[in-house]
Design an enzyme around this catalytic site. Structure first.
Site, mmCIF file in Angstrom:
data_model
loop_
_atom_site.group_PDB
_atom_site.id
_atom_site.type_symbol
_atom_site.label_atom_id
_atom_site.label_comp_id
_atom_site.label_asym_id
_atom_site.label_seq_id
_atom_site.Cartn_x
_atom_site.Cartn_y
_atom_site.Cartn_z
ATOM 1 N N ARG A 29 -50.038 1.341 21.987
ATOM 2 C CA ARG A 29 -49.472 2.605 21.478
ATOM 3 C C ARG A 29 -50.124 3.001 20.159
ATOM 4 O O ARG A 29 -50.370 4.185 19.905
ATOM 5 C CB ARG A 29 -47.952 2.478 21.305
ATOM 6 C CG ARG A 29 -47.214 2.430 22.640
ATOM 7 C CD ARG A 29 -45.789 1.968 22.479
ATOM 8 N NE ARG A 29 -44.975 2.896 21.706
ATOM 9 C CZ ARG A 29 -43.871 2.546 21.056
ATOM 10 N NH1 ARG A 29 -43.462 1.295 21.064
ATOM 11 N NH2 ARG A 29 -43.189 3.441 20.401
ATOM 12 N N LYS A 87 -40.079 7.863 12.577
ATOM 13 C CA LYS A 87 -39.920 9.307 12.842
ATOM 14 C C LYS A 87 -38.481 9.640 13.244
ATOM 15 O O LYS A 87 -37.910 10.608 12.762
ATOM 16 C CB LYS A 87 -40.859 9.758 13.974
ATOM 17 C CG LYS A 87 -42.332 9.643 13.657
ATOM 18 C CD LYS A 87 -43.187 10.229 14.765
ATOM 19 C CE LYS A 87 -43.137 9.488 16.079
ATOM 20 N NZ LYS A 87 -43.662 8.107 16.052
ATOM 21 N N ARG A 142 -48.047 15.426 20.395
ATOM 22 C CA ARG A 142 -48.784 14.181 20.220
ATOM 23 C C ARG A 142 -50.254 14.347 20.580
ATOM 24 O O ARG A 142 -51.021 13.374 20.491
ATOM 25 C CB ARG A 142 -48.174 13.110 21.114
ATOM 26 C CG ARG A 142 -47.322 12.073 20.376
ATOM 27 C CD ARG A 142 -46.751 11.183 21.437
ATOM 28 N NE ARG A 142 -46.297 9.906 21.003
ATOM 29 C CZ ARG A 142 -45.003 9.608 20.812
ATOM 30 N NH1 ARG A 142 -44.076 10.529 20.914
ATOM 31 N NH2 ARG A 142 -44.668 8.378 20.503
ATOM 32 N N ARG A 185 -36.671 -1.998 23.456
ATOM 33 C CA ARG A 185 -37.379 -1.109 24.374
ATOM 34 C C ARG A 185 -38.536 -1.862 25.028
ATOM 35 O O ARG A 185 -39.216 -2.645 24.356
ATOM 36 C CB ARG A 185 -37.911 0.103 23.614
ATOM 37 C CG ARG A 185 -36.855 1.148 23.360
ATOM 38 C CD ARG A 185 -37.299 2.224 22.417
ATOM 39 N NE ARG A 185 -38.682 2.674 22.565
ATOM 40 C CZ ARG A 185 -39.196 3.694 21.898
ATOM 41 N NH1 ARG A 185 -38.442 4.377 21.058
ATOM 42 N NH2 ARG A 185 -40.455 4.043 22.062
ATOM 43 N N ARG A 239 -37.497 -4.211 16.377
ATOM 44 C CA ARG A 239 -36.614 -3.055 16.553
ATOM 45 C C ARG A 239 -35.663 -3.233 17.743
ATOM 46 O O ARG A 239 -36.072 -3.702 18.793
ATOM 47 C CB ARG A 239 -37.463 -1.800 16.756
ATOM 48 C CG ARG A 239 -36.618 -0.547 16.977
ATOM 49 C CD ARG A 239 -37.423 0.681 16.773
ATOM 50 N NE ARG A 239 -38.346 0.960 17.873
ATOM 51 C CZ ARG A 239 -39.039 2.089 17.968
ATOM 52 N NH1 ARG A 239 -38.933 3.007 17.016
ATOM 53 N NH2 ARG A 239 -39.851 2.288 18.981
HETATM 54 P P1 AMP Z 1 -41.353 7.532 21.322
HETATM 55 O O1 AMP Z 1 -39.912 7.262 21.591
HETATM 56 O O2 AMP Z 1 -41.580 8.807 20.584
HETATM 57 O O3 AMP Z 1 -42.056 6.347 20.695
HETATM 58 O O4 AMP Z 1 -42.042 7.760 22.765
HETATM 59 C C1 AMP Z 1 -42.032 6.727 23.741
HETATM 60 C C2 AMP Z 1 -43.084 7.012 24.786
HETATM 61 O O5 AMP Z 1 -42.780 8.258 25.445
HETATM 62 C C3 AMP Z 1 -44.493 7.189 24.251
HETATM 63 O O6 AMP Z 1 -45.151 5.942 24.078
HETATM 64 C C4 AMP Z 1 -45.117 8.021 25.376
HETATM 65 O O7 AMP Z 1 -45.395 7.225 26.510
HETATM 66 C C5 AMP Z 1 -43.976 8.958 25.739
HETATM 67 N N1 AMP Z 1 -44.005 10.203 24.922
HETATM 68 C C6 AMP Z 1 -43.102 10.609 23.989
HETATM 69 N N2 AMP Z 1 -43.444 11.790 23.457
HETATM 70 C C7 AMP Z 1 -44.606 12.150 24.066
HETATM 71 C C8 AMP Z 1 -45.484 13.250 23.933
HETATM 72 N N3 AMP Z 1 -45.252 14.237 23.037
HETATM 73 N N4 AMP Z 1 -46.581 13.273 24.728
HETATM 74 C C9 AMP Z 1 -46.841 12.329 25.634
HETATM 75 N N5 AMP Z 1 -46.065 11.232 25.782
HETATM 76 C C10 AMP Z 1 -44.949 11.140 25.019
#
Ligand code: AMP
Length: 241
Positions: free
Chosen positions: A177, A19, A94, A166, A133
């Site tokens: 996840r 994404k 999400r 990460r 990653r």
């Molecule tokens: P990402 O970098 O998009 O993979 O997000 C990393 C983590 O941030 C996710 O696993 C969630 O714990 C949190 N997170 C990111 N975006 C959201 C969202 N829209 N709603 C809830 N948690 C989020």
């Protein structure tokens, strides 16, 4: 594709679907900002803000941060001047609750979601992608140690800063996840399907081929037919129209 006063394009997909990478391309193609909820949360964590302190435990376990917190954070970000022409949202919404809150906030400023692009990748590909990653702590670019053959102690090929894994890219958290995505985020696709703005792109192959598919689905300039077939040595090359 961006029409009206304030329009938002979304990239929706499981963790590891690409994404962030694709949202950057879409933002560049449309000349609008790319806003990633995960990046916003990580910035809050770095600054030890109240949002960051609350989010930490959820993120490290691979769970979603509570809706109220994330909705408030993203809506505030959309009000900043650099988002005035619209944004490409990555990782938000999400949950169906977040999608509804976004609709309301956009409607209040005469805007709407113009396209929700689903990046479709089979689950078995995701774990492999995420465990390799690495993310640059400086410019947030992402790389894959195996696919891009990065040396063990490599620094960022773009800005020279440090590359890190990460905490939520370790295999046990990745599995969590992916499960959370299936339970809570997959229903968001229906929210946009019934509103007639859902698009789908196969994101299981190279970054370049996926980019071409994404831009084509959004009515932008590249088409997969203009891409060379990706091979192990050559991840695929596209020609602009
Ligand atoms: P990402 O970098 O998009 O993979 O997000 C990393 C983590 O941030 C996710 O696993 C969630 O714990 C949190 N997170 C990111 N975006 C959201 C969202 N829209 N709603 C809830 N948690 C989020």
């Amino acid at each position: 594709m961006v029409a009206g006063r304030f329009s938002v394009a979304l990239l929706i997909g499981p963790p590891g679907a690409g994404k962030g990478t694709q949202a950057r391309y879409v933002g560049e193609a449309l000349g609008i900002r790319h806003v990633a909820s995960g990046d916003l949360l990580r910035e809050h964590r770095q600054r030890d803000t109240p949002i960051g302190l609350t989010a930490r435990a959820y993120m490290d376990q691979g769970d979603l941060v509570p809706d109220e917190l994330v909705v408030q954070m993203v809506i505030e970000r959309l009000a900043r001047p650099d988002a005035a022409r619209g944004v490409v949202l990555d990782g938000f919404p999400r949950t169906v609750c977040q999608a509804r809150a976004l609709d309301v906030a956009l409607a209040e400023r005469g805007g709407r979601v113009t396209a929700a692009l689903f990046l479709d990748v089979p689950t078995d590909v995701l774990v492999e992608r995420l465990s390799g990653r690495r993310v640059c702590i400086g410019c947030h670019s992402t790389f894959h140690v195996v696919l891009q053959q990065l040396p063990f102690d490599s620094t960022c090929p773009h800005c020279g800063d440090r590359l890190v894994q990460r905490a939520d890219d370790v295999p046990s958290v990745v599995t969590r996840r992916v499960a959370v995505y299936q339970q809570q985020t997959a229903p968001v696709l229906d929210h946009y399907r019934v509103r007639g703005v859902l698009r789908r792109a196969d994101a299981s192959s190279s970054v370049e081929l996926t980019r071409a598919r994404v831009l084509e689905q959004l009515g932008l300039r590249e088409s997969p037919e203009l891409c060379s077939e990706p091979t192990e040595r050559n991840p695929g090359h596209c020609v602009s129209r």
